[in-house]
Design an enzyme around this catalytic site. Sequence first.
Site, PDB file in Angstrom:
ATOM      1  N   GLY A  99     -56.482   8.132  75.062  1.00 36.37           N
ATOM      2  CA  GLY A  99     -55.481   8.442  74.043  1.00 36.37           C
ATOM      3  C   GLY A  99     -55.350   9.903  73.695  1.00 36.37           C
ATOM      4  O   GLY A  99     -54.785  10.257  72.659  1.00 36.37           O
ATOM      5  N   GLY A 135     -54.895  10.811  80.360  1.00 34.72           N
ATOM      6  CA  GLY A 135     -54.362   9.734  81.199  1.00 34.72           C
ATOM      7  C   GLY A 135     -52.906   9.431  80.925  1.00 34.72           C
ATOM      8  O   GLY A 135     -52.003  10.141  81.368  1.00 34.72           O
ATOM      9  N   ASN A 168     -51.783  -1.824  81.958  1.00 33.42           N
ATOM     10  CA  ASN A 168     -51.542  -1.832  83.402  1.00 33.42           C
ATOM     11  C   ASN A 168     -52.475  -2.818  84.075  1.00 33.42           C
ATOM     12  O   ASN A 168     -53.583  -3.072  83.603  1.00 33.42           O
ATOM     13  CB  ASN A 168     -51.698  -0.418  83.993  1.00 33.42           C
ATOM     14  CG  ASN A 168     -53.122  -0.136  84.455  1.00 33.42           C
ATOM     15  OD1 ASN A 168     -53.536  -0.534  85.552  1.00 33.42           O
ATOM     16  ND2 ASN A 168     -53.907   0.522  83.600  1.00 33.42           N
ATOM     17  N   ASN A 227     -66.560   4.439  89.197  1.00 25.21           N
ATOM     18  CA  ASN A 227     -65.832   3.525  88.318  1.00 25.21           C
ATOM     19  C   ASN A 227     -66.546   2.182  88.299  1.00 25.21           C
ATOM     20  O   ASN A 227     -66.522   1.438  89.273  1.00 25.21           O
ATOM     21  CB  ASN A 227     -64.393   3.392  88.857  1.00 25.21           C
ATOM     22  CG  ASN A 227     -63.545   2.438  88.033  1.00 25.21           C
ATOM     23  OD1 ASN A 227     -64.019   1.836  87.074  1.00 25.21           O
ATOM     24  ND2 ASN A 227     -62.295   2.300  88.421  1.00 25.21           N
ATOM     25  N   SER A 254     -58.182   9.563  86.234  1.00 28.12           N
ATOM     26  CA  SER A 254     -57.962   8.752  87.429  1.00 28.12           C
ATOM     27  C   SER A 254     -56.815   7.766  87.255  1.00 28.12           C
ATOM     28  O   SER A 254     -56.697   7.089  86.230  1.00 28.12           O
ATOM     29  CB  SER A 254     -59.251   7.979  87.732  1.00 28.12           C
ATOM     30  OG  SER A 254     -59.067   7.144  88.838  1.00 28.12           O
ATOM     31  N   GLY A 260     -54.576  -2.856  89.788  1.00 30.72           N
ATOM     32  CA  GLY A 260     -55.496  -3.520  90.716  1.00 30.72           C
ATOM     33  C   GLY A 260     -56.017  -2.601  91.803  1.00 30.72           C
ATOM     34  O   GLY A 260     -56.221  -3.011  92.950  1.00 30.72           O
ATOM     35  N   CYS A 305     -63.277  -0.895  85.788  1.00 29.94           N
ATOM     36  CA  CYS A 305     -61.877  -1.323  85.945  1.00 29.94           C
ATOM     37  C   CYS A 305     -61.748  -2.800  85.578  1.00 29.94           C
ATOM     38  O   CYS A 305     -62.410  -3.652  86.175  1.00 29.94           O
ATOM     39  CB  CYS A 305     -61.405  -1.115  87.384  1.00 29.94           C
ATOM     40  SG  CYS A 305     -59.708  -1.686  87.608  1.00 29.94           S
ATOM     41  N   ASN A 363     -62.759   3.783  79.999  1.00 31.81           N
ATOM     42  CA  ASN A 363     -61.700   3.198  80.810  1.00 31.81           C
ATOM     43  C   ASN A 363     -60.827   2.349  79.868  1.00 31.81           C
ATOM     44  O   ASN A 363     -61.004   2.397  78.648  1.00 31.81           O
ATOM     45  CB  ASN A 363     -62.321   2.345  81.932  1.00 31.81           C
ATOM     46  CG  ASN A 363     -61.406   2.272  83.154  1.00 31.81           C
ATOM     47  OD1 ASN A 363     -60.192   2.091  83.023  1.00 31.81           O
ATOM     48  ND2 ASN A 363     -61.974   2.419  84.334  1.00 31.81           N
TER      49      ASN A 363
HETATM   50  C1  FMN Z   1     -51.742   3.251  85.528  1.00 29.48           C
HETATM   51  C2  FMN Z   1     -53.212   3.508  85.345  1.00 29.48           C
HETATM   52  C3  FMN Z   1     -54.058   3.495  86.457  1.00 29.48           C
HETATM   53  C4  FMN Z   1     -55.444   3.729  86.303  1.00 29.48           C
HETATM   54  N1  FMN Z   1     -56.243   3.730  87.402  1.00 29.48           N
HETATM   55  C5  FMN Z   1     -57.584   4.012  87.265  1.00 29.48           C
HETATM   56  C6  FMN Z   1     -58.449   4.075  88.401  1.00 29.48           C
HETATM   57  O1  FMN Z   1     -58.033   3.916  89.553  1.00 29.48           O
HETATM   58  N2  FMN Z   1     -59.767   4.353  88.194  1.00 29.48           N
HETATM   59  C7  FMN Z   1     -60.279   4.562  86.922  1.00 29.48           C
HETATM   60  O2  FMN Z   1     -61.478   4.820  86.773  1.00 29.48           O
HETATM   61  N3  FMN Z   1     -59.466   4.523  85.836  1.00 29.48           N
HETATM   62  C8  FMN Z   1     -58.152   4.252  85.966  1.00 29.48           C
HETATM   63  N4  FMN Z   1     -57.338   4.227  84.868  1.00 29.48           N
HETATM   64  C9  FMN Z   1     -57.914   4.494  83.524  1.00 29.48           C
HETATM   65  C10 FMN Z   1     -57.683   5.930  83.074  1.00 29.48           C
HETATM   66  O3  FMN Z   1     -58.259   6.857  83.965  1.00 29.48           O
HETATM   67  C11 FMN Z   1     -58.239   6.156  81.647  1.00 29.48           C
HETATM   68  O4  FMN Z   1     -59.632   5.923  81.639  1.00 29.48           O
HETATM   69  C12 FMN Z   1     -57.601   5.236  80.607  1.00 29.48           C
HETATM   70  O5  FMN Z   1     -56.229   5.066  80.876  1.00 29.48           O
HETATM   71  C13 FMN Z   1     -57.785   5.758  79.181  1.00 29.48           C
HETATM   72  O6  FMN Z   1     -57.207   7.046  79.018  1.00 29.48           O
HETATM   73  P1  FMN Z   1     -55.715   7.280  78.429  1.00 29.48           P
HETATM   74  O7  FMN Z   1     -55.622   6.509  77.146  1.00 29.48           O
HETATM   75  O8  FMN Z   1     -55.599   8.760  78.252  1.00 29.48           O
HETATM   76  O9  FMN Z   1     -54.764   6.747  79.457  1.00 29.48           O
HETATM   77  C14 FMN Z   1     -55.957   3.980  85.012  1.00 29.48           C
HETATM   78  C15 FMN Z   1     -55.105   4.003  83.892  1.00 29.48           C
HETATM   79  C16 FMN Z   1     -53.745   3.767  84.050  1.00 29.48           C
HETATM   80  C17 FMN Z   1     -52.850   3.803  82.833  1.00 29.48           C
END
Ligand code: FMN
Length: 313
Positions: free
Chosen positions: A251, A272, A75, A132, A27, A78, A135, A197
């Site tokens: 990650g 992500g 990030n 979610n 997401s 919001g 956040c 998250n």
């Molecule tokens: C720019 C950005 C926006 C995100 N927006 C959401 C969101 O709207 N809802 C949510 O549950 N997680 C959101 N996440 C979290 C990611 O879905 C994920 O759980 C988190 O980044 C860890 O995974 P990663 O290390 O592969 O990025 C966001 C992450 C990033 C970097």
Amino acid sequence: MGIEKLKTVLKSPNRSFELKTPVLGASGTYGYNNEFEDFINIEYLGGVVTKGITLEKRLGNKGDRIFETTSGMINRIGLENVGIDCFIKEKLPVLKEKNIDFILNMAGSSFEDYEKLATIVNDNDIKAIEVNVSCPNVNSGCLEFGKNPKTLEELVKKIRNNYDGFLIVKLSPNVSDIRSLALAVQNAGADCISAINTLHGLGIKLNYNGKTFTKKSVQGGLSGRCVKPVSLYYVNQIKNTVDIPIIAIGGIATMNDVFEFISVGADAVQIGTENFTNPSVISDIAVNIEKFMDKNNFKDFEDLKCKIRLEEE
Ligand SMILES: Cc1cc2nc3c(=O)[nH]c(=O)nc-3n(C[C@H](O)[C@H](O)[C@H](O)COP(=O)(O)O)c2cc1C
């Protein structure tokens, strides 16, 4: 047998949800697919988890929203999103027309928000949702529901009462005991847990002009390769606590990362931040898993999962 081999079924006591491959877009990092479709081998996309959708449209936070760190990013978007009505009117038909499997990620500031969202998605026959409660970048709600097991159980029960499809709850690493939260989610009737998250983080950039320092800072959620060990730790804790399936996030950037997460109990994964570095990473990983399975004579993904979990030195 080709891509059929990668089929993954997430099974809870009451429902199951089938994925084309075990590798999904997380997401907020993969849009609604159209942003990435020129880069990815769409046949190998396990599915898209949508940006967090709220009842009303949100513009998100003002000011700097992104900060690059060593092996990751911070990030503070919001929860900028189009709102549920626009999603149903404009995004849903495109996902359906293109036959993209997706999970709707939802967020709210009150019990009522989540209940209303659950009813709307149920009425629109959306097959899977990710709730979610994790956040860190909004002032009210969301993570507040994901910190206390009693509150979380009450929330998930309310959603369960209004939604018949496959219910995933996304947990935060910014909590004192993830095991009690995982149990609360399972007790409330959810079908699956996703984790993690982003982690609380603060990025600082100092500049010296010869006389004075200037400082820029961004406080928000840390993600990317640097969070992988944290996520492995939490996924392992969740696996040792509940029986429902787990989708690992945090990650993940390579096939080997996916195998590590499977070894601690993950049934599928989401990618992500790595999408921003390599926009074809989701299909690259799925293709690599398929090649690995062909080369080593694994008949299906379940078979591979069982073998990985048996390995212990
Ligand atoms: C720019 C950005 C926006 C995100 N927006 C959401 C969101 O709207 N809802 C949510 O549950 N997680 C959101 N996440 C979290 C990611 O879905 C994920 O759980 C988190 O980044 C860890 O995974 P990663 O290390 O592969 O990025 C966001 C992450 C990033 C970097």
